[in-house]
Scaffold this motif. Structure first.
Motif, PDB file in Angstrom:
ATOM      1  N   GLY A 197       0.836  -1.233  -0.049  1.00  0.00           N
ATOM      2  CA  GLY A 197       0.028  -0.047   0.113  1.00  0.00           C
ATOM      3  C   GLY A 197       0.867   1.219   0.062  1.00  0.00           C
ATOM      4  O   GLY A 197       0.600   2.288  -0.791  1.00  0.00           O
ATOM      5  N   ALA A 198       1.665   1.299   0.785  1.00  0.00           N
ATOM      6  CA  ALA A 198       2.620   2.465   1.003  1.00  0.00           C
ATOM      7  C   ALA A 198       3.511   2.922  -0.177  1.00  0.00           C
ATOM      8  O   ALA A 198       3.804   3.865  -0.846  1.00  0.00           O
ATOM      9  N   ASN A 219       8.140 -10.127  -4.503  1.00  0.00           N
ATOM     10  CA  ASN A 219       7.393 -11.313  -4.783  1.00  0.00           C
ATOM     11  C   ASN A 219       6.653 -11.431  -6.032  1.00  0.00           C
ATOM     12  O   ASN A 219       6.991 -10.286  -6.876  1.00  0.00           O
ATOM     13  N   GLY A 223       1.117  -5.690  -3.650  1.00  0.00           N
ATOM     14  CA  GLY A 223      -0.071  -5.886  -2.942  1.00  0.00           C
ATOM     15  C   GLY A 223       0.278  -5.969  -1.570  1.00  0.00           C
ATOM     16  O   GLY A 223      -0.190  -5.404  -0.580  1.00  0.00           O
ATOM     17  N   ALA A 417       9.729   0.938   1.766  1.00  0.00           N
ATOM     18  CA  ALA A 417       8.181   0.833   1.792  1.00  0.00           C
ATOM     19  C   ALA A 417       8.036  -0.738   1.983  1.00  0.00           C
ATOM     20  O   ALA A 417       7.119  -1.273   1.170  1.00  0.00           O
ATOM     21  N   MET A 463      18.205  -3.068   6.011  1.00  0.00           N
ATOM     22  CA  MET A 463      18.647  -2.067   5.185  1.00  0.00           C
ATOM     23  C   MET A 463      18.817  -0.640   5.634  1.00  0.00           C
ATOM     24  O   MET A 463      19.812   0.004   5.552  1.00  0.00           O
ATOM     25  N   GLY A 663       4.839   3.795   5.520  1.00  0.00           N
ATOM     26  CA  GLY A 663       4.244   2.592   5.825  1.00  0.00           C
ATOM     27  C   GLY A 663       4.607   1.901   7.056  1.00  0.00           C
ATOM     28  O   GLY A 663       5.352   2.391   7.930  1.00  0.00           O
ATOM     29  N   GLU A 664       4.365   0.497   7.263  1.00  0.00           N
ATOM     30  CA  GLU A 664       4.711  -0.337   8.578  1.00  0.00           C
ATOM     31  C   GLU A 664       6.157  -0.367   8.700  1.00  0.00           C
ATOM     32  O   GLU A 664       6.500  -0.709   9.899  1.00  0.00           O
TER      33      GLU A 664
HETATM   34  P1  ADP Z   1       2.911  -1.382   3.734  1.00  0.00           P
HETATM   35  O1  ADP Z   1       1.468  -1.527   4.605  1.00  0.00           O
HETATM   36  O2  ADP Z   1       3.626  -0.625   4.813  1.00  0.00           O
HETATM   37  O3  ADP Z   1       2.643  -0.832   2.504  1.00  0.00           O
HETATM   38  P2  ADP Z   1       2.855  -4.065   2.742  1.00  0.00           P
HETATM   39  O4  ADP Z   1       3.020  -5.508   3.540  1.00  0.00           O
HETATM   40  O5  ADP Z   1       1.425  -3.927   2.227  1.00  0.00           O
HETATM   41  O6  ADP Z   1       3.342  -2.888   3.822  1.00  0.00           O
HETATM   42  O7  ADP Z   1       4.001  -4.084   1.621  1.00  0.00           O
HETATM   43  C1  ADP Z   1       5.329  -4.183   1.783  1.00  0.00           C
HETATM   44  C2  ADP Z   1       5.723  -4.753   0.491  1.00  0.00           C
HETATM   45  O8  ADP Z   1       7.117  -4.808   0.427  1.00  0.00           O
HETATM   46  C3  ADP Z   1       5.301  -6.158   0.131  1.00  0.00           C
HETATM   47  O9  ADP Z   1       4.606  -6.225  -0.944  1.00  0.00           O
HETATM   48  C4  ADP Z   1       6.703  -6.948   0.225  1.00  0.00           C
HETATM   49  O10 ADP Z   1       6.774  -8.164  -0.578  1.00  0.00           O
HETATM   50  C5  ADP Z   1       7.776  -6.040  -0.326  1.00  0.00           C
HETATM   51  N1  ADP Z   1       9.065  -6.283   0.190  1.00  0.00           N
HETATM   52  C6  ADP Z   1       9.516  -6.575   1.558  1.00  0.00           C
HETATM   53  N2  ADP Z   1      10.667  -6.651   1.683  1.00  0.00           N
HETATM   54  C7  ADP Z   1      11.263  -6.438   0.501  1.00  0.00           C
HETATM   55  C8  ADP Z   1      12.398  -6.356  -0.240  1.00  0.00           C
HETATM   56  N3  ADP Z   1      13.507  -6.821   0.479  1.00  0.00           N
HETATM   57  N4  ADP Z   1      12.661  -6.097  -1.530  1.00  0.00           N
HETATM   58  C9  ADP Z   1      11.438  -6.051  -2.255  1.00  0.00           C
HETATM   59  N5  ADP Z   1      10.362  -5.708  -1.895  1.00  0.00           N
HETATM   60  C10 ADP Z   1       9.999  -6.083  -0.270  1.00  0.00           C
END
Ligand code: ADP
Length: 697
Positions: A197-198, A219, A223, A417, A463, A663-664
């Protein structure tokens, strides 16, 4: 290859062992196209993430001509396709296995296809279903039966040796399909790490502010955990809140907050503004619900035990309405009622019209599809971020799913994010420190989580630390009481649980209420953990304006399951009378009846011993529905330290040049307890700010 083959066959054998239903049609011979060619269609089935996946495989002259998925219940945007509100299928953020894998099987004449990252259970389900059909194709009989039961998602198949015959059957379809794509080093104005989302909100905002953007998503589809959220968004909204009423209990809550001794000048100033606005409101219409962005901020601050950074809380709450208008403009749609979402503490919750978080993500992707400024690279993990020679953070080191390493450089800024760390067991336990966490008596890694294991691993925290980012509130971890008993997910339950707190009660296994259903998430979780078996039921009746007719043909749980499925699998218990419901739940009917009679009298009196403020609806008419729930790890409130402009800060409180976060993955916004309905606001408000500032650093 042997391992993969063993995996297929072991699942197939398990499937046949647990099956209670033999598929009746295994082969359909269709009209021959020519004298020499005959097409035959074979059915296959295997469990996916959400139940059985069924397929028809067409074989023509020993070639796989077509694979069609005829039935599945896979989660939209993860296992299944993501549709927008008009029903259009979106693929710009990655293609779902239900669409992708059948095409890959036909193109490569192989079932040795890599699973879609983030959707492996569905991917293997399809591959197993197709191999089921291929075995039938060889034997021309029902060699393997279709399963009707669902394997648990954490099911680990035991390896078994293939018989010679089975090996011979599948061998020709097991040539490894080669899909290596090579990414070269590349650059963009803004690089966003994480397509949840963020990240998507930030990408859109940066592009609106003139930047070219690359979004990296680890992934196969974007999403993140936003896709599986409760779809609720808090924002004071004068127009929409007009129908809502004030009562004495709500007045007392405001009075209490206004009479507290301020902890600092900023808190005092906020209290003073709320006082002034309340007086203004009361002079106009005392009986209407009071709300304002300042009261929202004060509740958010108090609801997090004043542990958050109040300036960030104000940024969140003061911009929530603007953020709502922004996402509406992008295409996100909301129901025309306001409710009090689970743990929101006030009636200011807007509910998205689409299941879970699909409404937010699909609208963002619609927007991104029509933009030539944003490029999404899926199946790519950001491993690290680095400073360039000038000291600015501008390089993302990436690895694609085949292990190829490459760098993406940011001309302007990088935005982290990557979401939270609820699905990282060691981080959960390490940060759940004895001195500061309210859950220090619990080993959090032993609880289920509402989060996806392939998403919320806390990568962005590591990171950020590597370039000197400070962390804050890391021991503040949110548990939520809405996990189903199967795996702790939010889903497989009727829609009112998240947005209809005013129209449900919570009962323990004895049939007694035990908490304020509209209270704080941490308080309710603490209460649930003291109840027998640490579980409880959400009890709904057919009363209230948010009632959904469970007997209508269209009725589905938020994640798409039918009434029959929910009842048969004990996700819900349905009865026409309280007595019948008590019997189904093994409760004393008199106890349950008394609980309901007492509750209804509290509604009349507008006063409740547990402190409930929501008295719109009595529990009177059947059908009565009870949904068993448990406590799951839900949200991590701690993370990278940021300022109001979404810059990441170092230990001295200085800006780390070139680096933003939203975001989170960030901390300091929610304090010790995040209000329900504030997480999506966080992604929208701070995603938007991060995008704007990253485009013009
Ligand atoms: P938020 O609500 O803060 O946006 P989400 O869980 O909805 O958090 O989204 C975080 C996204 O970041 C997910 O799609 C996740 O797969 C992706 N993500 C997490 N770590 C990495 C990384 N190392 N490289 C690329 N994408 C990542």
């Amino acid at each position: 290859m042997k391992k993969l083959l063993s995996l297929f066959v072991s699942i197939l054998i398990t499937v046949s062992l647990i099956s209670c239903n033999v598929s009746s049609v295994s082969e359909t011979t269709v009209e021959a196209k020519s004298d020499t060619s005959t097409e035959s269609v074979f059915s296959g089935a295997a469990p996916g993430y959400n139940g059985l996946i069924e397929t028809l495989v067409t074989i023509d002259n020993d070639k796989i001509k077509d694979v069609t998925i005829t039935h599945h219940s896979e989660t939209p945007g993860i296992g299944g396709p993501l549709l927008d509100s008009s029903g259009k299928k979106l693929t710009v953020g990655g293609e779902s296995p239900i669409d992708l894998i059948p095409k890959m099987i036909v193109d490569n004449q192989s079932i040795n296809i890599d699973a879609v990252s983030g959707a492996t259970a569905t991917s293997y389900g399809i591959l197993h279903a197709v191999s089921d059909a291929l075995i039938k194709a060889n034997y021309r009989v029902d060699a393997v039966t279709a399963a009707t039961e669902v394997l648990p998602p954490d099911y680990e198949p035991k390896e078994v040796d293939l018989s010679e015959e089975e090996r011979a059957i599948l061998d020709k379809w097991l040539i490894k399909a080669d899909f290596d794509t090579f990414h070269e080093d590349t650059k963009s104005d803004v690089v966003v790490i994480g397509g949840g989302g963020a990240g998507l909100a930030a990408a859109i905002s940066a592009s609106e502010n003139g930047a070219n953007v690359i979004v990296i998503e680890k992934n196969g589809e974007v999403g993140g955990d936003t896709l599986v959220c409760g779809a609720i968004y808090n924002a004071p909204d004068e127009e929409m809140q007009k129908k809502l009423v004030m009562n004495e209990t709500k007045k007392e809550i405001i009075e209490k907050a206004l009479n507290e001794k301020p902890v600092n000048d900023e808190h005092k100033e906020l209290i003073d503004i709320v006082k002034a606005k309340l007086n203004e409101h009361n002079a106009k219409n005392e009986s209407e619900l009071f709300d304002s962005k300042e009261w929202f901020a004060l509740q958010t601050y108090n609801g997090g035990d004043k542990k958050a950074n109040l300036s960030l809380v104000k940024t969140l709450c003061y911009n929530s309405y603007d953020g709502l208008m922004w996402i509406k403009n992008i295409g996100v749609k909301f129901f025309d009622f306001i409710s009090q979402g689970a743990g929101s503490l006030w009636e200011r919750t807007h509910t998205n019209t689409m299941p879970m978080g699909t409404g937010f993500i699909s609208s963002y992707l619609d927007k991104i599809e029509s933009s030539d400024k944003i490029k999404i690279i899926t199946n790519t993990t950001a491993l690290n971020i680095k400073k360039d020679e000038s000291g600015k953070v501008s390089i993302v080191e990436c690895k694609d799913k085949y292990g190829n390493l490459f760098n993406i450089s940011a001309n302007k800024s990088i935005i982290i994010a990557t979401g939270g760390f609820s699905a990282n067991p060691s981080m959960l336990d390490n940060y759940n420190t004895k001195d500061s966490s309210i859950w220090s008596d619990i080993t959090l890694s032993t609880l289920p989580t509402t989060n996806r294991t392939t998403v919320s691993g806390g990568d962005g925290i590591e990171m950020g630390k590597n370039v000197g980012a400070a962390l804050t509130d890391m021991s503040e971890i949110q548990l939520l009481y809405l996990g189903n008993l199967e795996n702790g997910d939010l889903t497989k339950y009727p829609p009112r649980c998240v947005n209809g707190t005013d129209q449900v009660i919570f009962i323990n296994k004895l049939g007694e209420r035990f908490t304020n259903e509209g209270g704080r998430r941490d308080d309710i979780c603490s209460a649930v953990l003291k109840e027998p078996d640490k579980t409880f039921y959400i009890l709904e009746s057919a009363d209230g304006d948010k009632y959904v007719d469970i007997y209508s043909d269209e009725f589905r749980s938020a994640d798409g399951f039918s009434l029959d499925y929910l009842i048969e699998n004990n996700f819900i218990y349905v009865a026409d009378t309280i007595k019948e419901l008590a019997e189904k739940l093994n409760m004393n009917p008199d106890t349950l009846q008394k609980t309901i009679d007492d509750f209804n009298s509290y509604v009349d009196e507008e006063s409740d011993p547990y402190g409930r403020t929501l008295f719109s609806t009595k529990i009177e008419h059947g059908p009565f529905v009870a949904t068993p729930r448990q406590v799951s790890v839900h949200h991590t409130m701690g993370g990278l330290k940021i300022d109001e402009a979404a810059h990441v800060l170092d230990e001295n409180g200085d800006i780390i040049e070139g680096l933003f976060a939203a975001g989170e993955v960030t901390g300091g916004i929610h304090g010790g307890n995040r209000l329900g309905g504030n997480a999506v606001v966080d992604t929208v408000v701070f995603g938007r700010i991060a995008g704007k500032n990253a485009a013009n650093p």
